[in-house]
Design a protein around this motif. Structure first.
Motif, PDB file in Angstrom:
ATOM      1  N   LYS A  93      39.137  26.686  32.782  1.00 20.26           N
ATOM      2  CA  LYS A  93      37.968  27.347  33.376  1.00 20.26           C
ATOM      3  C   LYS A  93      37.846  28.752  32.815  1.00 20.26           C
ATOM      4  N   SER A  94      37.722  28.854  31.525  1.00 19.38           N
ATOM      5  CA  SER A  94      37.810  30.153  30.859  1.00 19.38           C
ATOM      6  C   SER A  94      36.765  31.151  31.338  1.00 19.38           C
ATOM      7  N   SER A  95      35.536  30.712  31.592  1.00 22.70           N
ATOM      8  CA  SER A  95      34.519  31.683  31.995  1.00 22.70           C
ATOM      9  C   SER A  95      34.804  32.262  33.373  1.00 22.70           C
ATOM     10  N   GLU A  96      35.235  31.433  34.310  1.00 17.35           N
ATOM     11  CA  GLU A  96      35.535  31.945  35.647  1.00 17.35           C
ATOM     12  C   GLU A  96      36.695  32.933  35.614  1.00 17.35           C
ATOM     13  N   TYR A  97      37.719  32.616  34.834  1.00 23.83           N
ATOM     14  CA  TYR A  97      38.866  33.506  34.749  1.00 23.83           C
ATOM     15  C   TYR A  97      38.524  34.787  33.992  1.00 23.83           C
ATOM     16  N   ALA A  98      37.723  34.668  32.951  1.00 24.65           N
ATOM     17  CA  ALA A  98      37.310  35.858  32.214  1.00 24.65           C
ATOM     18  C   ALA A  98      36.544  36.800  33.124  1.00 24.65           C
ATOM     19  N   ILE A  99      35.632  36.269  33.937  1.00 27.92           N
ATOM     20  CA  ILE A  99      34.865  37.085  34.871  1.00 27.92           C
ATOM     21  C   ILE A  99      35.808  37.750  35.874  1.00 27.92           C
ATOM     22  N   MET A 100      36.740  36.991  36.386  1.00 24.88           N
ATOM     23  CA  MET A 100      37.672  37.520  37.368  1.00 24.88           C
ATOM     24  C   MET A 100      38.482  38.675  36.768  1.00 24.88           C
ATOM     25  N   PHE A 101      39.019  38.498  35.566  1.00 26.67           N
ATOM     26  CA  PHE A 101      39.822  39.542  34.946  1.00 26.67           C
ATOM     27  C   PHE A 101      38.973  40.739  34.512  1.00 26.67           C
ATOM     28  N   LEU A 102      37.756  40.489  34.032  1.00 28.82           N
ATOM     29  CA  LEU A 102      36.858  41.588  33.683  1.00 28.82           C
ATOM     30  C   LEU A 102      36.547  42.441  34.909  1.00 28.82           C
ATOM     31  N   TRP A 103      36.285  41.779  36.024  1.00 26.30           N
ATOM     32  CA  TRP A 103      35.946  42.501  37.241  1.00 26.30           C
ATOM     33  C   TRP A 103      37.130  43.330  37.731  1.00 26.30           C
ATOM     34  N   ILE A 104      38.307  42.758  37.700  1.00 25.60           N
ATOM     35  CA  ILE A 104      39.501  43.494  38.123  1.00 25.60           C
ATOM     36  C   ILE A 104      39.688  44.720  37.230  1.00 25.60           C
ATOM     37  N   SER A 105      39.509  44.525  35.931  1.00 22.62           N
ATOM     38  CA  SER A 105      39.618  45.633  34.989  1.00 22.62           C
ATOM     39  C   SER A 105      38.576  46.710  35.286  1.00 22.62           C
ATOM     40  N   LYS A 106      37.344  46.299  35.549  1.00 18.39           N
ATOM     41  CA  LYS A 106      36.276  47.246  35.871  1.00 18.39           C
ATOM     42  C   LYS A 106      36.609  48.034  37.129  1.00 18.39           C
ATOM     43  N   CYS A 107      37.205  47.374  38.096  1.00 17.06           N
ATOM     44  CA  CYS A 107      37.548  48.034  39.353  1.00 17.06           C
ATOM     45  C   CYS A 107      38.602  49.118  39.164  1.00 17.06           C
ATOM     46  N   PHE A 108      39.471  48.947  38.200  1.00 20.19           N
ATOM     47  CA  PHE A 108      40.471  49.974  37.922  1.00 20.19           C
ATOM     48  C   PHE A 108      39.882  51.134  37.139  1.00 20.19           C
ATOM     49  N   GLN A 109      38.811  50.880  36.394  1.00 21.19           N
ATOM     50  CA  GLN A 109      38.226  51.897  35.534  1.00 21.19           C
ATOM     51  C   GLN A 109      37.062  52.647  36.180  1.00 21.19           C
ATOM     52  N   ASP A 110      36.301  51.990  37.019  1.00 19.95           N
ATOM     53  CA  ASP A 110      35.105  52.573  37.611  1.00 19.95           C
ATOM     54  C   ASP A 110      35.446  53.179  38.971  1.00 19.95           C
ATOM     55  N   VAL A 111      35.222  54.468  39.124  1.00 19.67           N
ATOM     56  CA  VAL A 111      35.581  55.201  40.341  1.00 19.67           C
ATOM     57  C   VAL A 111      34.906  54.609  41.578  1.00 19.67           C
ATOM     58  N   ASN A 112      33.624  54.216  41.461  1.00 16.71           N
ATOM     59  CA  ASN A 112      32.904  53.672  42.618  1.00 16.71           C
ATOM     60  C   ASN A 112      33.525  52.378  43.125  1.00 16.71           C
ATOM     61  N   TYR A 113      33.919  51.504  42.213  1.00 20.27           N
ATOM     62  CA  TYR A 113      34.544  50.249  42.621  1.00 20.27           C
ATOM     63  C   TYR A 113      35.966  50.472  43.121  1.00 20.27           C
ATOM     64  N   LYS A 114      36.665  51.396  42.495  1.00 18.84           N
ATOM     65  CA  LYS A 114      38.031  51.696  42.878  1.00 18.84           C
ATOM     66  C   LYS A 114      38.073  52.156  44.337  1.00 18.84           C
ATOM     67  N   LYS A 115      37.116  52.957  44.747  1.00 20.71           N
ATOM     68  CA  LYS A 115      37.046  53.456  46.131  1.00 20.71           C
ATOM     69  C   LYS A 115      36.895  52.305  47.123  1.00 20.71           C
ATOM     70  N   GLN A 116      36.127  51.280  46.738  1.00 23.43           N
ATOM     71  CA  GLN A 116      35.929  50.149  47.640  1.00 23.43           C
ATOM     72  C   GLN A 116      37.228  49.398  47.898  1.00 23.43           C
ATOM     73  N   PHE A 117      38.089  49.337  46.897  1.00 28.51           N
ATOM     74  CA  PHE A 117      39.364  48.642  47.072  1.00 28.51           C
ATOM     75  C   PHE A 117      40.388  49.478  47.807  1.00 28.51           C
ATOM     76  N   GLN A 118      40.200  50.788  47.816  1.00 28.87           N
ATOM     77  CA  GLN A 118      41.148  51.666  48.496  1.00 28.87           C
ATOM     78  C   GLN A 118      40.836  51.798  49.976  1.00 28.87           C
ATOM     79  N   ALA A 119      39.646  51.368  50.373  1.00 28.80           N
ATOM     80  CA  ALA A 119      39.252  51.494  51.784  1.00 28.80           C
ATOM     81  C   ALA A 119      40.027  50.570  52.682  1.00 28.80           C
TER      82      ALA A 119
END
Length: 119
Positions: A93-119
């Motif tokens: 299921k390469s596309s689903e996993y790629a999306i999942m890993f891309l999103w996780i990576s984005k959350c570590f890099q983007d301050v706005n998303y990072k804040k949502q996970f720290q709440a």
């Protein structure tokens, strides 16, 4: 759970992210690929970030549905089993996993998303 239109928008988003990456994703590209309208888009999502989050959750739910934690095994054994599961399933299921890993990576890099996970 998803209406047909919402599912088409999510699947179009996943396809576009796989083809062009997160940064080039636009509402116009999504509605064109999904053969939908802006009205339909805004009926289901408030903005492109809302759609990306939904695409991530959709990918996550479709990716990990077959994995189960075994209470009889240690945490280390379960973690090892999970790693093997991720590798095996990322090939299937390469596309689903790629999306999942891309999103996780984005959350570590983007301050706005990072804040949502720290709440």
């Amino acid at each position: 759970m998803y209406s047909e239109t919402k599912l088409h928008l999510i699947q179009a988003t996943i396809g576009l992210i796989m083809e062009h990456g997160l940064e080039k994703l636009t509402i116009n590209k999504v509605i064109k690929k999904a053969e939908s309208s802006k009205g339909s888009f805004y009926y289901h999502f408030s903005n492109i970030d809302d759609l990306m989050k939904e695409a991530f959750l959709y990918s996550l739910s479709n990716s990990l549905v077959e994995f189960s934690y075994c209470k009889e095994q240690s945490f280390k054994e379960n973690l090892n089993q999970f790693g093997h599961y991720l590798i095996k399933m990322s090939k299937k299921k390469s596309s689903e996993y790629a999306i999942m890993f891309l999103w996780i990576s984005k959350c570590f890099q983007d301050v706005n998303y990072k804040k949502q996970f720290q709440a």
